[in-house]
Design an enzyme around this catalytic site. Sequence first.
Site, mmCIF file in Angstrom:
data_model
loop_
_atom_site.group_PDB
_atom_site.id
_atom_site.type_symbol
_atom_site.label_atom_id
_atom_site.label_comp_id
_atom_site.label_asym_id
_atom_site.label_seq_id
_atom_site.Cartn_x
_atom_site.Cartn_y
_atom_site.Cartn_z
ATOM 1 N N GLU A 43 0.821 -1.217 0.000
ATOM 2 C CA GLU A 43 0.000 0.000 0.000
ATOM 3 C C GLU A 43 0.847 1.255 0.000
ATOM 4 O O GLU A 43 1.844 1.338 0.735
ATOM 5 C CB GLU A 43 -0.904 -0.020 1.236
ATOM 6 C CG GLU A 43 -2.276 0.529 0.996
ATOM 7 C CD GLU A 43 -3.081 -0.331 0.037
ATOM 8 O OE1 GLU A 43 -3.137 0.021 -1.165
ATOM 9 O OE2 GLU A 43 -3.629 -1.357 0.462
ATOM 10 N N ASP A 46 2.895 2.104 -4.864
ATOM 11 C CA ASP A 46 2.871 2.007 -6.341
ATOM 12 C C ASP A 46 3.526 3.242 -6.958
ATOM 13 O O ASP A 46 4.129 3.159 -8.027
ATOM 14 C CB ASP A 46 1.455 1.761 -6.900
ATOM 15 C CG ASP A 46 0.433 2.824 -6.560
ATOM 16 O OD1 ASP A 46 0.675 3.626 -5.634
ATOM 17 O OD2 ASP A 46 -0.630 2.850 -7.218
ATOM 18 N N GLY A 132 -16.645 5.757 -2.638
ATOM 19 C CA GLY A 132 -15.910 6.171 -1.442
ATOM 20 C C GLY A 132 -15.507 5.014 -0.548
ATOM 21 O O GLY A 132 -15.069 5.211 0.582
ATOM 22 N N GLY A 134 -13.072 3.024 -1.093
ATOM 23 C CA GLY A 134 -11.647 2.708 -1.268
ATOM 24 C C GLY A 134 -11.434 1.523 -2.187
ATOM 25 O O GLY A 134 -10.423 0.836 -2.116
ATOM 26 N N SER A 136 -11.735 1.705 -5.623
ATOM 27 C CA SER A 136 -11.395 2.197 -6.966
ATOM 28 C C SER A 136 -12.574 2.289 -7.921
ATOM 29 O O SER A 136 -12.494 1.850 -9.070
ATOM 30 C CB SER A 136 -10.316 1.318 -7.604
ATOM 31 O OG SER A 136 -9.151 1.429 -6.882
ATOM 32 N N SER A 137 -13.651 2.883 -7.430
ATOM 33 C CA SER A 137 -14.764 3.112 -8.352
ATOM 34 C C SER A 137 -14.310 4.065 -9.463
ATOM 35 O O SER A 137 -14.765 3.960 -10.597
ATOM 36 C CB SER A 137 -15.973 3.681 -7.614
ATOM 37 O OG SER A 137 -15.606 4.795 -6.852
ATOM 38 N N ASP A 182 -4.527 0.924 -9.312
ATOM 39 C CA ASP A 182 -5.972 0.751 -9.504
ATOM 40 C C ASP A 182 -6.321 0.516 -10.971
ATOM 41 O O ASP A 182 -7.106 -0.375 -11.305
ATOM 42 C CB ASP A 182 -6.725 1.989 -8.993
ATOM 43 C CG ASP A 182 -6.374 2.307 -7.546
ATOM 44 O OD1 ASP A 182 -5.764 1.446 -6.889
ATOM 45 O OD2 ASP A 182 -6.702 3.408 -7.093
ATOM 46 N N TYR A 232 -3.525 12.457 0.336
ATOM 47 C CA TYR A 232 -2.824 11.549 -0.574
ATOM 48 C C TYR A 232 -1.621 12.251 -1.207
ATOM 49 O O TYR A 232 -0.502 11.737 -1.193
ATOM 50 C CB TYR A 232 -3.797 11.058 -1.651
ATOM 51 C CG TYR A 232 -3.214 10.018 -2.569
ATOM 52 C CD1 TYR A 232 -3.292 8.668 -2.249
ATOM 53 C CD2 TYR A 232 -2.578 10.374 -3.749
ATOM 54 C CE1 TYR A 232 -2.753 7.707 -3.085
ATOM 55 C CE2 TYR A 232 -2.033 9.417 -4.592
ATOM 56 C CZ TYR A 232 -2.132 8.085 -4.258
ATOM 57 O OH TYR A 232 -1.592 7.136 -5.086
HETATM 58 C C1 GLA Z 1 -5.130 4.897 -4.171
HETATM 59 C C2 GLA Z 1 -4.335 5.217 -5.439
HETATM 60 C C3 GLA Z 1 -3.372 4.079 -5.798
HETATM 61 C C4 GLA Z 1 -2.528 3.682 -4.593
HETATM 62 C C5 GLA Z 1 -3.389 3.475 -3.357
HETATM 63 C C6 GLA Z 1 -2.570 3.225 -2.114
HETATM 64 O O1 GLA Z 1 -5.984 3.824 -4.397
HETATM 65 O O2 GLA Z 1 -5.205 5.448 -6.517
HETATM 66 O O3 GLA Z 1 -2.580 4.453 -6.879
HETATM 67 O O4 GLA Z 1 -1.512 4.625 -4.363
HETATM 68 O O5 GLA Z 1 -4.231 4.581 -3.110
HETATM 69 O O6 GLA Z 1 -1.863 2.036 -2.205
#
Ligand code: GLA
Length: 393
Positions: A43, A46, A132, A134, A136-137, A182, A232
């Site tokens: 996590e 990336d 929301g 987490g 990746s919608s 994602d 972020y």
């Molecule tokens: C979000 C970002 C990803 C990654 C994660 C954390 O989902 O879109 O690219 O950095 O957070 O691992």
Amino acid sequence: MSIQPNTPLSELAAEAKAHLRHFYDKEATLVAAAPGRVNLIGEHIDYCDGFVLPLAINRHILIAAAPNGTSRARIRTTCDEEEAVIPLDQPQEILAPKWSHYMRGVFEGFRSRSIWPLPGFDAIIVSSVPNGGGLSSSAALELATATLAEGLADNFLDTKEKALLAQKAEHDFAKVPCGIMDQFASAFGKKDHLILIDCQTGEPELVPFHDPDLTILVSNTMVSHDLTDGGYAARRKDTEDGLAHLGKSSWRDATMADVEAARKKMGDRVYRRSRHVVGEIERTIQAAEALKTDNYSALASLMAASHTSLRDDFEVSCAELDLLVEIADEIGFEGGVLGARMTGGGFGGSTVTLCRTEHARDIAATLEDSYRAKTHLTPQIFASRPVQGAHLL
Ligand code: GLA
């Protein structure tokens, strides 16, 4: 009901087609679907040339469309009243509604590749990816849009290029400086496989995951996060500062000894961020190995260490995520939990719990009851096996 059912793609497609008939009086000629993702481990690395180990989940964004003979797209989603009207013969702009930013960014990617203009169309978007959560919608919407655009133009991109186009849409139009995880997960997803992505080379390796005795539970805290709010980007900046202090060009060349040696000049915060990055890269390599060799006690320790590091060093967890992980940890190995941690960007969202299938229902019930007792929130819990990435139905 502790484990929520997953809506089959065929049902989502039927729903979208019915809405297309209702709103635009048209029969769908193209239906594109793209899955959300959950990350098992790796996590916030990336964007640090690290390794990540996600899977595409049985939750999708689906778009049903039909040509409308104009040079514009008219798009509606079942999640919002507002219609997006997007010109497909000129440069894209960042205009309302907000959800259309992702789509406009993707169209811009096609324009910059001279796959342009795209034929006008009417479309309906439906989703089973919690917003929301987490999961990746946004990447799923980007990949569904890109897959639809490929179909409309009858011009199919290489999978990696499509994922990178979607990532750029997120950077430029949603203003989130995300990594590649994602979009790669949603694009490269494969049934019964995890995807070990080397984010330095951008190469995905498929890791078989088909043991029916293993279940992946995803638990949504129902606490929402917004990656555009700065947390972020601030983390990403901290890791860039950390790397600069190390005088290296890639985190892959950094060791924990390097980080310790640079501790003073980094300062406490950047030092802890850096410790997370180097530790998490190593943990992800070891976790992929543990999975390949069925070494679940090792995997459980690695997932626990990942969560602790994200909570204390990277500071992207929150009380609700910590609570769900604590409940899973209390159930423990004996109770069938093979590992639990927060997943995705953090600041709310979901946890991932790897467990023995025979215990999955009991584990979900305990997660739901104990979480609700302490927060008065009912978590959304579902199980997922790895599914195929973005495709036309
Ligand atoms: C979000 C970002 C990803 C990654 C994660 C954390 O989902 O879109 O690219 O950095 O957070 O691992």
